[in-house]
Design a protein around this motif. Sequence first.
Motif, mmCIF file in Angstrom:
data_model
loop_
_atom_site.group_PDB
_atom_site.id
_atom_site.type_symbol
_atom_site.label_atom_id
_atom_site.label_comp_id
_atom_site.label_asym_id
_atom_site.label_seq_id
_atom_site.Cartn_x
_atom_site.Cartn_y
_atom_site.Cartn_z
ATOM 1 N N CYS A 1 19.181 -1.287 -6.894
ATOM 2 C CA CYS A 1 18.119 -1.380 -5.899
ATOM 3 C C CYS A 1 16.866 -1.914 -6.576
ATOM 4 C CB CYS A 1 17.843 -0.003 -5.290
ATOM 5 S SG CYS A 1 16.549 0.005 -4.029
ATOM 6 N N MET A 2 16.192 -2.865 -5.932
ATOM 7 C CA MET A 2 14.967 -3.382 -6.543
ATOM 8 C C MET A 2 13.858 -3.601 -5.503
ATOM 9 S SD MET A 2 16.181 -7.126 -7.889
ATOM 10 C CE MET A 2 16.163 -8.535 -6.770
ATOM 11 N N THR A 3 13.695 -2.616 -4.629
ATOM 12 C CA THR A 3 12.499 -2.625 -3.798
ATOM 13 C C THR A 3 11.327 -2.137 -4.647
ATOM 14 O OG1 THR A 3 12.762 -0.352 -3.019
ATOM 15 C CG2 THR A 3 13.865 -2.079 -1.736
ATOM 16 N N PRO A 4 10.116 -2.611 -4.401
ATOM 17 C CA PRO A 4 8.966 -2.132 -5.175
ATOM 18 C C PRO A 4 8.788 -0.617 -5.121
ATOM 19 C CG PRO A 4 8.388 -4.142 -4.011
ATOM 20 C CD PRO A 4 9.745 -3.748 -3.522
ATOM 21 N N ASP A 5 9.025 -0.002 -3.960
ATOM 22 C CA ASP A 5 8.859 1.455 -3.848
ATOM 23 C C ASP A 5 9.869 2.193 -4.719
ATOM 24 O OD1 ASP A 5 6.733 1.223 -2.101
ATOM 25 O OD2 ASP A 5 7.943 1.531 -0.297
ATOM 26 N N PHE A 6 11.118 1.734 -4.688
ATOM 27 C CA PHE A 6 12.126 2.378 -5.526
ATOM 28 C C PHE A 6 11.782 2.233 -7.003
ATOM 29 C CE2 PHE A 6 15.840 1.818 -8.264
ATOM 30 C CZ PHE A 6 16.403 3.075 -8.179
ATOM 31 N N LEU A 7 11.368 1.050 -7.411
ATOM 32 C CA LEU A 7 11.075 0.811 -8.824
ATOM 33 C C LEU A 7 9.876 1.641 -9.289
ATOM 34 C CD1 LEU A 7 11.673 -3.030 -8.804
ATOM 35 C CD2 LEU A 7 13.065 -1.342 -10.013
ATOM 36 N N LYS B 1 8.215 6.323 -12.568
ATOM 37 C CA LYS B 1 7.561 7.626 -12.707
ATOM 38 C C LYS B 1 8.553 8.684 -13.183
ATOM 39 C CE LYS B 1 3.798 6.697 -9.477
ATOM 40 N NZ LYS B 1 3.230 6.924 -8.125
ATOM 41 N N ARG B 2 9.801 8.595 -12.736
ATOM 42 C CA ARG B 2 10.828 9.512 -13.230
ATOM 43 C C ARG B 2 11.085 9.286 -14.718
ATOM 44 N NH1 ARG B 2 16.219 10.522 -9.877
ATOM 45 N NH2 ARG B 2 16.270 12.265 -11.332
ATOM 46 N N SER B 3 11.074 8.014 -15.131
ATOM 47 C CA SER B 3 11.286 7.713 -16.553
ATOM 48 C C SER B 3 10.168 8.304 -17.401
ATOM 49 C CB SER B 3 11.367 6.197 -16.765
ATOM 50 O OG SER B 3 12.549 5.665 -16.203
ATOM 51 N N LEU B 4 8.932 8.164 -16.944
ATOM 52 C CA LEU B 4 7.803 8.738 -17.692
ATOM 53 C C LEU B 4 7.947 10.253 -17.801
ATOM 54 C CD1 LEU B 4 4.892 6.646 -16.153
ATOM 55 C CD2 LEU B 4 5.713 6.514 -18.507
ATOM 56 N N GLU B 5 8.369 10.877 -16.706
ATOM 57 C CA GLU B 5 8.562 12.331 -16.724
ATOM 58 C C GLU B 5 9.680 12.718 -17.684
ATOM 59 O OE1 GLU B 5 9.741 15.961 -13.616
ATOM 60 O OE2 GLU B 5 9.222 13.972 -12.843
ATOM 61 N N ASN B 6 10.789 11.995 -17.632
ATOM 62 C CA ASN B 6 11.917 12.288 -18.529
ATOM 63 C C ASN B 6 11.516 12.141 -19.996
ATOM 64 O OD1 ASN B 6 13.693 12.780 -16.424
ATOM 65 N ND2 ASN B 6 14.568 10.722 -16.436
ATOM 66 N N LEU B 7 10.765 11.081 -20.297
ATOM 67 C CA LEU B 7 10.372 10.799 -21.673
ATOM 68 C C LEU B 7 9.209 11.669 -22.144
ATOM 69 C CD1 LEU B 7 10.602 6.924 -21.383
ATOM 70 C CD2 LEU B 7 11.884 8.283 -23.051
ATOM 71 N N GLY B 8 8.457 12.231 -21.209
ATOM 72 C CA GLY B 8 7.320 13.062 -21.579
ATOM 73 C C GLY B 8 6.172 12.266 -22.166
ATOM 74 N N VAL B 9 6.001 11.025 -21.702
ATOM 75 C CA VAL B 9 4.885 10.196 -22.168
ATOM 76 C C VAL B 9 4.038 9.769 -20.969
ATOM 77 C CG1 VAL B 9 6.114 9.361 -24.199
ATOM 78 C CG2 VAL B 9 6.253 8.056 -22.062
ATOM 79 N N GLU B 10 2.797 9.410 -21.248
ATOM 80 C CA GLU B 10 1.893 9.010 -20.180
ATOM 81 C C GLU B 10 2.087 7.560 -19.778
ATOM 82 O OE1 GLU B 10 -2.163 9.878 -21.175
ATOM 83 O OE2 GLU B 10 -1.660 11.851 -21.991
ATOM 84 N N SER B 11 2.526 6.731 -20.717
ATOM 85 C CA SER B 11 2.629 5.302 -20.451
ATOM 86 C C SER B 11 3.746 4.695 -21.281
ATOM 87 C CB SER B 11 1.295 4.612 -20.796
ATOM 88 O OG SER B 11 1.352 3.224 -20.549
ATOM 89 N N LYS C 1 11.265 -14.616 -3.941
ATOM 90 C CA LYS C 1 10.238 -13.964 -3.114
ATOM 91 C C LYS C 1 10.214 -12.468 -3.404
ATOM 92 C CE LYS C 1 6.997 -14.661 -0.146
ATOM 93 N NZ LYS C 1 5.856 -15.509 -0.505
ATOM 94 N N GLN C 2 11.408 -11.886 -3.570
ATOM 95 C CA GLN C 2 11.482 -10.462 -3.914
ATOM 96 C C GLN C 2 10.923 -10.207 -5.305
ATOM 97 O OE1 GLN C 2 12.150 -8.111 -1.899
ATOM 98 N NE2 GLN C 2 12.338 -6.340 -3.252
ATOM 99 N N ILE C 3 11.214 -11.080 -6.250
ATOM 100 C CA ILE C 3 10.661 -10.960 -7.604
ATOM 101 C C ILE C 3 9.136 -10.969 -7.541
ATOM 102 C CG2 ILE C 3 10.376 -12.159 -9.814
ATOM 103 C CD1 ILE C 3 13.073 -10.794 -9.626
ATOM 104 N N GLU C 4 8.590 -11.824 -6.719
ATOM 105 C CA GLU C 4 7.135 -11.901 -6.590
ATOM 106 C C GLU C 4 6.557 -10.573 -6.099
ATOM 107 O OE1 GLU C 4 4.199 -14.983 -4.330
ATOM 108 O OE2 GLU C 4 5.978 -15.849 -5.296
ATOM 109 N N LYS C 5 7.227 -9.956 -5.114
ATOM 110 C CA LYS C 5 6.774 -8.655 -4.603
ATOM 111 C C LYS C 5 6.853 -7.588 -5.703
ATOM 112 C CE LYS C 5 8.231 -9.512 0.181
ATOM 113 N NZ LYS C 5 9.211 -9.138 1.234
ATOM 114 N N ILE C 6 7.928 -7.643 -6.483
ATOM 115 C CA ILE C 6 8.096 -6.673 -7.571
ATOM 116 C C ILE C 6 7.009 -6.862 -8.613
ATOM 117 C CG2 ILE C 6 9.589 -6.022 -9.500
ATOM 118 C CD1 ILE C 6 11.973 -6.833 -7.602
ATOM 119 N N PHE C 7 6.762 -8.099 -9.015
ATOM 120 C CA PHE C 7 5.738 -8.366 -10.017
ATOM 121 C C PHE C 7 4.353 -7.950 -9.507
ATOM 122 C CE2 PHE C 7 7.953 -11.891 -12.733
ATOM 123 C CZ PHE C 7 8.944 -10.976 -13.070
#
Length: 369
Positions: free
Chosen positions: A145-151, A156-166, A189-195
């Motif tokens: 899935c590569m909607t901007p909302d999902f990504l 944010k889940r990755s940051l939580e899992n890793l325990g880092v701020e950025s 067009k989808q890539i543009e929305k993601i970027f």
Amino acid sequence: MSHATLEDTYNFAKKFANYKDFYTKSNGLVFSKLGLGTFTKEPYKEENYVFHYIEGVKEAVRQGINLIDTASNYRYGQSEKEIGEALHELFDEKEVSREELIISSKGGFIQLEYPFPENPYTWIDENIIEAGLASKDDIELDQHCMTPDFLEWSCKRSLENLGVESLDIYYLHNPEMQLLRLGEKKFYKQIEKIFERFEKLADEGLFQSYGVAVWNGFTSETKDERISLEKLVECAIRVAGMNHRFKYIQLPFNMGKTAAYTNPTQKVDGIECSVINAAHNLGIGVVGSSSLLQMNLFKKSFSAETGVILDNTMTLKNDIQLALQFVRSTPGLISSLFGSKTPVNVRENCEISKVKAVPRTKYDLLYRL
């Protein structure tokens, strides 16, 4: 500071005797020429979820590796969580600072959870579709899935899992999976929305730079399944101008999979070139993945001629080290990822830092053997 900096990554490199040959500067950071990857194949095996990366991550940092790469779906988030545990042990013991390490993750695959949900389709309905992150039509093969909302949610889940701020780099993971379904025009067009969303998330500090990680996306022999790096850069420029933060690509490169260096699968200003050359011309850094091809390179021994070219000092002891010496010496690659869980294997792999990289003239001889 919650992310890598030039000063701190440079100071990290200087801790190691061979830093002038084993580190390189790219986009304002100093990278070790080898990075630690945390992909494990056969994800459905229960033993793949036992916590076992922690000591390997710590040993990699102690051996001079400052690039640590993962993805939200690797072992359904367990890889990120183990990296997080290892990092915080290193931080607590003051062996390294956050600013010395370059941490990257990826989003695009639906990561599910561990323990594995009883019904993954119900989990996707409840956590992705009903949450408004994507529609059923946005999900390819029940996994991508590569909607901007999902990504954004995945990041944010990755940051939580890793325990880092950025994060230092956040990759869109294997977007080529949706190229045929969307068609070229809708895909970009989808890539543009993601970027556009990625630029917003970078403004908010979730990551410093972003990129695209592929398997065959940049080197596919089938044109309809191939992504144009030049078009990706054009998308980034349309969204954010010349100061965009699309800075990296990640792709597989190893002794059995060399198309990124040898095959003219890209065009820049109408001129055909390899993706590594295209990236250089477009100002994009290249990180190699699958450096050992999940150990499939070693079904027979390398030739003596290969060994002499890669290491004429006879310092390296095995074909794994020679394979890492090959990718480490490849012109145009910032760093190359390998996966290893045990400290002893990590130490052996890092022995290549004691050998100088192969000069370009000798390196190119390998393709004639």
